[in-house]
Write a protein that holds these residues in place. Structure first.
Motif, PDB file in Angstrom:
ATOM      1  N   ALA A 212       0.830  -1.203   0.000  1.00  0.00           N
ATOM      2  CA  ALA A 212       0.000   0.000   0.000  1.00  0.00           C
ATOM      3  C   ALA A 212       0.868   1.259   0.000  1.00  0.00           C
ATOM      4  O   ALA A 212       0.574   2.225  -0.720  1.00  0.00           O
ATOM      5  CB  ALA A 212      -0.934  -0.005   1.208  1.00  0.00           C
ATOM      6  N   ALA A 213       1.943   1.229   0.778  1.00  0.00           N
ATOM      7  CA  ALA A 213       2.846   2.380   0.806  1.00  0.00           C
ATOM      8  C   ALA A 213       3.532   2.558  -0.543  1.00  0.00           C
ATOM      9  O   ALA A 213       3.760   3.694  -0.992  1.00  0.00           O
ATOM     10  CB  ALA A 213       3.887   2.205   1.914  1.00  0.00           C
ATOM     11  N   LEU A 214       3.856   1.454  -1.197  1.00  0.00           N
ATOM     12  CA  LEU A 214       4.485   1.523  -2.510  1.00  0.00           C
ATOM     13  C   LEU A 214       3.528   2.155  -3.524  1.00  0.00           C
ATOM     14  O   LEU A 214       3.918   3.042  -4.300  1.00  0.00           O
ATOM     15  CB  LEU A 214       4.888   0.116  -2.949  1.00  0.00           C
TER      16      LEU A 214
ATOM     17  N   VAL B 136       5.088   2.939 -14.746  1.00  0.00           N
ATOM     18  CA  VAL B 136       5.618   1.886 -15.614  1.00  0.00           C
ATOM     19  C   VAL B 136       5.830   2.383 -17.045  1.00  0.00           C
ATOM     20  O   VAL B 136       4.962   3.026 -17.634  1.00  0.00           O
ATOM     21  CB  VAL B 136       4.678   0.660 -15.628  1.00  0.00           C
ATOM     22  N   ASP B 137       6.996   2.051 -17.578  1.00  0.00           N
ATOM     23  CA  ASP B 137       7.305   2.190 -18.998  1.00  0.00           C
ATOM     24  C   ASP B 137       7.468   0.769 -19.518  1.00  0.00           C
ATOM     25  O   ASP B 137       8.431   0.087 -19.175  1.00  0.00           O
ATOM     26  CB  ASP B 137       8.595   3.002 -19.175  1.00  0.00           C
TER      27      ASP B 137
ATOM     28  N   GLU C 203       4.489   9.132  -3.721  1.00  0.00           N
ATOM     29  CA  GLU C 203       4.449  10.220  -4.703  1.00  0.00           C
ATOM     30  C   GLU C 203       5.788  10.939  -4.711  1.00  0.00           C
ATOM     31  O   GLU C 203       6.221  11.449  -3.687  1.00  0.00           O
ATOM     32  CB  GLU C 203       3.325  11.200  -4.357  1.00  0.00           C
ATOM     33  N   PRO C 204       6.467  11.015  -5.861  1.00  0.00           N
ATOM     34  CA  PRO C 204       6.058  10.335  -7.093  1.00  0.00           C
ATOM     35  C   PRO C 204       6.329   8.836  -6.993  1.00  0.00           C
ATOM     36  O   PRO C 204       7.159   8.404  -6.189  1.00  0.00           O
ATOM     37  CB  PRO C 204       6.942  10.987  -8.150  1.00  0.00           C
ATOM     38  N   ARG C 205       5.645   8.078  -7.811  1.00  0.00           N
ATOM     39  CA  ARG C 205       5.887   6.641  -7.832  1.00  0.00           C
ATOM     40  C   ARG C 205       7.269   6.340  -8.408  1.00  0.00           C
ATOM     41  O   ARG C 205       7.810   7.132  -9.179  1.00  0.00           O
ATOM     42  CB  ARG C 205       4.831   5.925  -8.671  1.00  0.00           C
TER      43      ARG C 205
END
Length: 204
Positions: free
Chosen positions: A138-140, A178-179, A144-146
């Motif tokens: 949940a913390a992950l 994600v990229d 912010e920012p991810r």
């Protein structure tokens, strides 16, 4: 905890104050991905680790299962060994990045799940996310920012089971920035992919 053999770590000295931790795949060794080091951005110190469990002439981070297993004990034991190794370094880096291939990619994500504020970026190559939930998830997701994460896979990859790939993709999207890239390859790293990894790390 499965400790990291500090004497087996292969190092490339960089020009900056950032560390890139590199983790190989199942049955491989620290010298495998270290071959990428000359191509990686110069600002990083690069440390290529050896997994702690002997496996088939090489080493493993945790037990191989072709289908999902949600027991975190073994992968957490290996991840805790990496975290202890980081804590034991003489130098305290301003930022720490992770690059993992196959099992090493699962390890990279697991490290971020255990310590969501610790890592600056992840290159997650030909890999998956270990099943199940952890207290740090949940913390992950809420960070912010991810953490930026480059997720790569080959359309001919017959090592990472398709069910693991399909389950992992939305999980990564919920927890990282994600990229995602797909290449026409099997379970390996190709030149186009390496160029994308370098560009990703230069932005990180």
């Amino acid at each position: 905890m499965h400790p990291i053999d500090a004497d087996a770590v292969l190092w490339r000295q960089g020009t900056g104050d950032e560390l890139l931790v590199v983790m190989h795949g199942l049955g491989s060794h620290e010298g495998d991905l270290f071959g990428l080091a000359p191509h990686l951005p110069e600002r990083f110190d690069v440390a290529s680790l050896r997994a702690p469990i002997p496996y088939g002439g090489g080493f493993a981070w945790f037990e191989f299962t072709p289908v999902d297993a949600d027991d975190h004990a073994l992968i957490d034991s290996a991840a805790e060994g990496v975290l202890a190794w980081l804590e034991g370094l003489e130098h305290s880096y301003s930022r720490v990045h992770l690059l993992g291939f196959s099992q090493g990619g699962a390890m990279a994500v697991q490290l971020a799940r255990l310590e969501p504020e610790r890592f600056a970026s992840i290159a997650h190559l030909s890999s998956f996310v270990h099943a199940g939930e952890l207290p740090g998830d949940a913390a992950l997701a809420g960070r912010e920012p991810r953490i930026p994460l480059l997720a790569t896979i080959g359309d001919l990859d017959d090592v990472i089971h398709v069910d693991k790939v399909r389950r992992s993709a939305p999980w990564l999207d919920r927890h990282f920035a994600v990229d995602r890239r797909t290449y026409h390859r099997a379970h390996a790293i190709v030149a186009e992919e390496l160029a994308d990894v370098v560009a990703f790390l230069e932005r990180a």
